[in-house]
Motif scaffolding. Structure first.
Motif, PDB file in Angstrom:
ATOM      1  N   PHE A 156       0.831  -1.215   0.000  1.00 41.72           N
ATOM      2  CA  PHE A 156       0.000   0.000   0.000  1.00 41.72           C
ATOM      3  C   PHE A 156       0.860   1.258   0.000  1.00 41.72           C
ATOM      4  O   PHE A 156       0.669   2.168  -0.819  1.00 41.72           O
ATOM      5  N   TYR A 157       1.803   1.333   0.933  1.00 40.23           N
ATOM      6  CA  TYR A 157       2.595   2.556   1.060  1.00 40.23           C
ATOM      7  C   TYR A 157       3.633   2.700  -0.044  1.00 40.23           C
ATOM      8  O   TYR A 157       3.971   3.823  -0.440  1.00 40.23           O
ATOM      9  N   ASP A 158       4.141   1.600  -0.557  1.00 36.45           N
ATOM     10  CA  ASP A 158       5.060   1.686  -1.695  1.00 36.45           C
ATOM     11  C   ASP A 158       4.354   2.306  -2.893  1.00 36.45           C
ATOM     12  O   ASP A 158       4.904   3.166  -3.585  1.00 36.45           O
ATOM     13  N   SER A 159       3.125   1.871  -3.138  1.00 37.41           N
ATOM     14  CA  SER A 159       2.348   2.394  -4.256  1.00 37.41           C
ATOM     15  C   SER A 159       2.016   3.870  -4.047  1.00 37.41           C
ATOM     16  O   SER A 159       2.132   4.690  -4.970  1.00 37.41           O
ATOM     17  N   LEU A 160       1.601   4.222  -2.826  1.00 37.36           N
ATOM     18  CA  LEU A 160       1.246   5.606  -2.523  1.00 37.36           C
ATOM     19  C   LEU A 160       2.449   6.527  -2.683  1.00 37.36           C
ATOM     20  O   LEU A 160       2.348   7.610  -3.278  1.00 37.36           O
ATOM     21  N   ALA A 161       3.597   6.097  -2.170  1.00 33.82           N
ATOM     22  CA  ALA A 161       4.809   6.914  -2.271  1.00 33.82           C
ATOM     23  C   ALA A 161       5.236   7.078  -3.725  1.00 33.82           C
ATOM     24  O   ALA A 161       5.665   8.165  -4.146  1.00 33.82           O
ATOM     25  N   ALA A 162       5.122   6.008  -4.502  1.00 35.30           N
ATOM     26  CA  ALA A 162       5.500   6.072  -5.915  1.00 35.30           C
ATOM     27  C   ALA A 162       4.608   7.033  -6.694  1.00 35.30           C
ATOM     28  O   ALA A 162       5.081   7.806  -7.536  1.00 35.30           O
ATOM     29  N   ARG A 163       3.317   7.008  -6.408  1.00 33.39           N
ATOM     30  CA  ARG A 163       2.383   7.888  -7.086  1.00 33.39           C
ATOM     31  C   ARG A 163       2.670   9.352  -6.720  1.00 33.39           C
ATOM     32  O   ARG A 163       2.616  10.248  -7.569  1.00 33.39           O
ATOM     33  N   THR A 164       2.975   9.583  -5.458  1.00 34.17           N
ATOM     34  CA  THR A 164       3.259  10.948  -5.009  1.00 34.17           C
ATOM     35  C   THR A 164       4.558  11.461  -5.624  1.00 34.17           C
ATOM     36  O   THR A 164       4.650  12.615  -6.050  1.00 34.17           O
ATOM     37  N   LYS A 165       5.553  10.583  -5.698  1.00 35.88           N
ATOM     38  CA  LYS A 165       6.821  10.968  -6.318  1.00 35.88           C
ATOM     39  C   LYS A 165       6.647  11.204  -7.819  1.00 35.88           C
ATOM     40  O   LYS A 165       7.312  12.077  -8.404  1.00 35.88           O
ATOM     41  N   GLN A 166       5.758  10.444  -8.448  1.00 37.72           N
ATOM     42  CA  GLN A 166       5.446  10.686  -9.858  1.00 37.72           C
ATOM     43  C   GLN A 166       4.962  12.122 -10.041  1.00 37.72           C
ATOM     44  O   GLN A 166       5.360  12.813 -10.990  1.00 37.72           O
ATOM     45  N   LEU A 167       4.138  12.590  -9.116  1.00 31.89           N
ATOM     46  CA  LEU A 167       3.625  13.959  -9.184  1.00 31.89           C
ATOM     47  C   LEU A 167       4.731  14.979  -9.014  1.00 31.89           C
ATOM     48  O   LEU A 167       4.876  15.897  -9.846  1.00 31.89           O
ATOM     49  N   THR A 168       5.530  14.845  -7.946  1.00 28.76           N
ATOM     50  CA  THR A 168       6.551  15.867  -7.673  1.00 28.76           C
ATOM     51  C   THR A 168       7.657  15.866  -8.722  1.00 28.76           C
ATOM     52  O   THR A 168       8.122  16.932  -9.141  1.00 28.76           O
ATOM     53  N   ASP A 169       8.066  14.686  -9.165  1.00 26.54           N
ATOM     54  CA  ASP A 169       9.091  14.623 -10.217  1.00 26.54           C
ATOM     55  C   ASP A 169       8.574  15.225 -11.521  1.00 26.54           C
ATOM     56  O   ASP A 169       9.293  15.965 -12.213  1.00 26.54           O
ATOM     57  N   GLY A 170       7.317  14.934 -11.837  1.00 24.90           N
ATOM     58  CA  GLY A 170       6.732  15.447 -13.074  1.00 24.90           C
ATOM     59  C   GLY A 170       6.570  16.950 -13.067  1.00 24.90           C
ATOM     60  O   GLY A 170       6.860  17.622 -14.069  1.00 24.90           O
ATOM     61  N   LEU A 171       6.142  17.491 -11.943  1.00 21.83           N
ATOM     62  CA  LEU A 171       5.986  18.943 -11.834  1.00 21.83           C
ATOM     63  C   LEU A 171       7.336  19.643 -11.906  1.00 21.83           C
ATOM     64  O   LEU A 171       7.482  20.678 -12.576  1.00 21.83           O
ATOM     65  N   THR A 172       8.325  19.078 -11.228  1.00 20.69           N
ATOM     66  CA  THR A 172       9.664  19.678 -11.235  1.00 20.69           C
ATOM     67  C   THR A 172      10.242  19.682 -12.648  1.00 20.69           C
ATOM     68  O   THR A 172      10.818  20.694 -13.102  1.00 20.69           O
ATOM     69  N   ALA A 173      10.095  18.571 -13.361  1.00 22.79           N
ATOM     70  CA  ALA A 173      10.605  18.475 -14.738  1.00 22.79           C
ATOM     71  C   ALA A 173       9.887  19.446 -15.664  1.00 22.79           C
ATOM     72  O   ALA A 173      10.512  20.082 -16.536  1.00 22.79           O
ATOM     73  N   ALA A 174       8.582  19.593 -15.487  1.00 20.24           N
ATOM     74  CA  ALA A 174       7.805  20.501 -16.332  1.00 20.24           C
ATOM     75  C   ALA A 174       8.239  21.952 -16.135  1.00 20.24           C
ATOM     76  O   ALA A 174       8.357  22.721 -17.092  1.00 20.24           O
ATOM     77  N   ALA A 175       8.495  22.320 -14.885  1.00 21.67           N
ATOM     78  CA  ALA A 175       8.946  23.686 -14.605  1.00 21.67           C
ATOM     79  C   ALA A 175      10.328  23.933 -15.196  1.00 21.67           C
ATOM     80  O   ALA A 175      10.589  24.976 -15.806  1.00 21.67           O
TER      81      ALA A 175
END
Length: 427
Positions: free
Chosen positions: A321-340
């Protein structure tokens, strides 16, 4: 013609101070009218005008399973049908207490309450009663509820007594709170060297979430534990926000630090008002009716709220559960950082478990002072542009965000795409 949200906000201000029942909801930090929500489902919410948003607030953290999680709703309905409140013990209270103590090695005993403020207020009173000392150490930018001892800002110089940060807090109360810099192990050591025999407790958000998300430095965490042990002070981890949000054993499990007392809330209620404080048996046995430290609450352990909490906690025990949640959250932060970065915008983001922080700065801040140097106006423009695009972020540059298990990879990708379009235009 004004929007329905604006009409409701105007109506709310007639009899509700500021039109809201908790200040950050008023949009004062970002400007404009708050959204009045009518329903939620999974990762989405709908406002009074019927507009849908991907929700990254999640009721400020509790909705780790998403909105209207079917088993949670069913449990609430079944419990409500049997009785809304008894003001007497129920078997479900035993079950949730046993579950919390089984999951967290730091908990020998636990007391249920109704809010995070109540939990931290009670834990501090207990720490003072246990040690016979008065002085409390907290850290600038950390929020532990709105009790008097905690609405205190730093004094004018290093190791000075705190000053009230709210009207209605007596200076005589504030003087018992020492406010230090988060992540500054050296300053904490100096405080203990000078006043260690007077310090009853150190209270901390192990991952700060109320000055945006600030990750702790390992040496800071270790220093707190070692100094409290050496000087006989109680180490309180305020895990109201981080509890079962950043990992299966909360922040204390993530960082390998065992506090003396822990406060919990948000996730343990699954969206209903449940909180708790607990810890070492020799400390917890000082609470009434076993000991001299008084604490009580008519709705503590409310059966409907506990039912929601039990289902939520059990769901988070699922493998991965937490591995999946952390991965999804990191997908968001990494994606936003790359887009900026792609569009030359000064911006970064980071996550811890299912929590994240967004910063209009070159690097993630590590203290309150660094948070204050971020570009708040850029955040406000970004917030409104994202809101217009159907993505609901915390309406303040000084609050952490949350991803739920209901957010899919496609949801995250849609949010990143919306942000990239905004970055491309220049924030």
């Amino acid at each position: 013609m004004s929007s329905r949200n604006q009409q409701l906000f105007d109506a709310a201000q007639r009899h509700i101070p500021g039109g809201v029942n908790s200040p950050v909801r008023a949009f004062r930090s970002v400007g404009g009218a708050p959204r009045f929500f009518t329903r939620g489902e999974g990762p989405r919410v709908w406002d009074a005008e019927g507009k849908s948003y991907l929700d990254y607030v999640g009721s400020w953290g509790p909705l780790i399973l998403g909105h209207t999680h079917a088993p949670t709703v069913k449990a609430v309905q079944e419990a409500a049908a049997l009785g809304l409140s008894f003001g007497a013990p129920t078997e479900a209270e035993i079950e949730i207490a046993d579950l919390l103590c089984d999951i967290l090695p730091s908990l020998d005993m636990v007391r249920l309450v109704s809010s995070g403020t109540e939990a931290t207020m009670s834990a501090i009173r207990l720490a003072r009663g246990h040690t016979g000392r008065d002085l409390l150490v907290k850290f600038e930018g950390c929020y532990h509820g709105h009790s008097d001892s905690l609405l205190v800002k730093a004094g004018s110089g290093l190791l000075t007594f705190g000053n009230p940060s709210s009207g209605g807090v007596p200076a005589d109360v504030a003087k018992h709170t020492l406010v230090l810099e988060y992540n500054n192990a050296e300053q904490l050591a100096e405080a203990f060297a000078k006043q260690g025999s007077e310090i009853a407790a150190v209270i901390v958000e192990p991952v700060a979430g109320n000055m945006n998300l600030i990750a702790p430095k390992p040496e800071f965490m270790q220093a707190m534990r070692e100094l409290c042990s050496k000087h006989g002070a109680v180490l309180i981890f305020d895990e109201v926000m981080t509890g079962f949000r950043v990992g299966p054993q909360c922040a204390q499990g993530l960082f390998g630090i065992t506090p003396d007392l822990t406060t919990l809330g948000k996730v343990i209620g699954g969206g209903m008002p449940v909180a708790a404080f607990g810890g070492k048996r020799e400390i917890m046995e000082k609470i009434a009716p076993l000991g001299p430290v008084y604490q009580a609450g008519t709705l503590s352990g409310n059966p409907v709220a506990v039912a929601a909490g039990l289902v939520t906690l059990k769901a988070t025990r699922a493998p991965g559960f937490y591995d999946s949640l952390a991965a999804r959250t990191k997908q968001l932060t990494d994606g936003l950082t790359a887009a900026a970065k792609k569009h030359g915008v000064t911006f970064c983001a980071q996550s811890v478990g299912g929590m994240f922080g967004l910063y209009f700065s070159a690097t993630p801040p590590t203290s309150f002072a660094e948070v204050m140097q971020c570009d708040k106006e850029a955040f406000n423009r970004f917030f409104h542009a994202m809101l217009e695009a159907g993505h609901y972020l915390a309406p303040s540059a000084f609050e952490a965000g949350f991803v739920s298990a209901a957010h899919t990879e496609a949801d995250i990708a849609a949010t990143i795409a919306a942000a990239e379009a905004i970055f491309a235009k220049g924030v």
